[in-house]
Design an enzyme around this catalytic site. Structure first.
Site, PDB file in Angstrom:
ATOM      1  N   ASP A   1       0.972  -1.119   0.082  1.00 24.67           N
ATOM      2  CA  ASP A   1      -0.061  -0.043  -0.009  1.00 24.67           C
ATOM      3  C   ASP A   1       0.827   1.117   0.070  1.00 24.67           C
ATOM      4  OD1 ASP A   1      -1.658   1.969   0.367  1.00 24.67           O
ATOM      5  OD2 ASP A   1      -2.998   0.778   1.817  1.00 24.67           O
TER       6      ASP A   1
ATOM      7  N   HIS B   1       0.664   8.230   3.993  1.00 27.23           N
ATOM      8  CA  HIS B   1       1.465   7.486   5.312  1.00 27.23           C
ATOM      9  C   HIS B   1       2.918   7.704   5.017  1.00 27.23           C
ATOM     10  CE1 HIS B   1      -2.525   5.572   5.655  1.00 27.23           C
ATOM     11  NE2 HIS B   1      -2.356   4.982   4.357  1.00 27.23           N
TER      12      HIS B   1
END
Length: 286
Positions: free
Chosen positions: A190, A195
């Site tokens: 991912d 993030h």
């Protein structure tokens, strides 16, 4: 702004084949915080790939992952507005190492919450043995696309809220996260820049990059396997939860678990509920 639902529904989500190696299984377990206690031999089967391995059940969520396909402009979605809302996982068989697995991801429903409100995207992934076709796991994901409503779709009936047990939890497990944990975890497939990139995180309204929701889920799965299954991963058959708030890398996750399989989790430093409506079916759960 509203999503382009026609683009979304026609997006070719890739079918993915991946070999689950011992190193992959060990890296995943390490990326969700296992192995931090060097004096706990029960964690070694999850992280020592030189011996017979056990795979943490939540790894099914990242295996043969189609990637952050909502980040592709062809999806009709603004990727900075994508937030993981809910996740369910069913294990039909234990995850096998040194085996080829194949996934298929399909859109089950797109819900319009109205102009200026969210759009809800429901996707299902099946994970099968690539050679035999045996169904290993199935997952159901709810994604909130902030401000994506108003595209002319219909709403859905709200899901009934689960009631947590009365009284104190039977188990409380504190698990620390590491400052760099999101950078490790994104190597599972991912690559959402939310993030990793402070500028992207700020644009999305966060003080700094946040931990992946599925990384938080993996840590909760560790707590469930520890508390309800005595580290016997095959005893955890189902789990589902709602993401209530993000975790920032470096914070401490406190998991509260009841013997009937109910659970929730907090960030200790901010006293914020981050995982709600948790339910699992485990070997010792009622």
């Amino acid at each position: 702004m509203p999503i382009d639902v026609d683009k979304l529904l026609s997006y070719p989500i890739p079918t993915v084949r991946q070999r689950l190696s011992r190193q992959d299984a060990a890296f995943y377990a390490l990326s969700v915080g296992m192995g931090q206690d060097p004096e706990d031999p029960r964690q070694l089967p999850y992280v020592d790939f030189t011996k017979e391995m056990t795979v943490l059940p939540s790894m099914a969520l990242v295996l043969a992952h189609p990637g952050f396909w909502l980040g592709d402009p062809r999806s009709g979605v603004d990727p900075t507005q994508v937030v993981h809302g809910e996740q369910a996982l069913t294990l039909h068989h234990a995850l096998p190492v040194d085996t080829d697995l194949v996934s298929e991801t399909t859109i089950e429903e797109v819900v319009d919450k109205g102009v200026g409100q969210a759009a809800l995207l429901y996707t299902r992934k099946t994970l099968k043995d690539a050679d035999s076709g045996l169904l290993i796991a199935s997952t159901l994901n709810t994604t909130f696309i902030r401000g994506g409503g108003g595209f002319g779709g219909t709403g859905a009936q709200p899901k009934a809220s689960l009631t947590m047990p009365e009284g104190e939890p039977d188990y409380v497990v504190d698990l620390p996260t590491r400052p760099e944990q999101a950078l490790y975890y994104r190597l599972n497939g991912d690559h959402n820049p939310l993030h990793a990139d402070p500028e992207v995180a700020a644009k999305a309204g966060f003080a700094r990059p946040i931990l992946h929701g599925l990384c938080t889920l993996g840590m909760v799965c560790h707590a469930l396997v520890r508390s309800l299954c005595d580290y016997r991963a095959s005893h955890l058959r189902e789990m589902s939860l709602r993401f209530a708030a993000p975790v920032y890398p470096g914070e401490t996750l406190r998991c509260e678990i009841w013997r009937d399989g109910s659970f929730r989790a907090w960030v200790v430093e901010r006293d914020v509920l981050v995982i709600a409506q948790g339910r699992c079916i485990a070997g010792t759960a009622g």
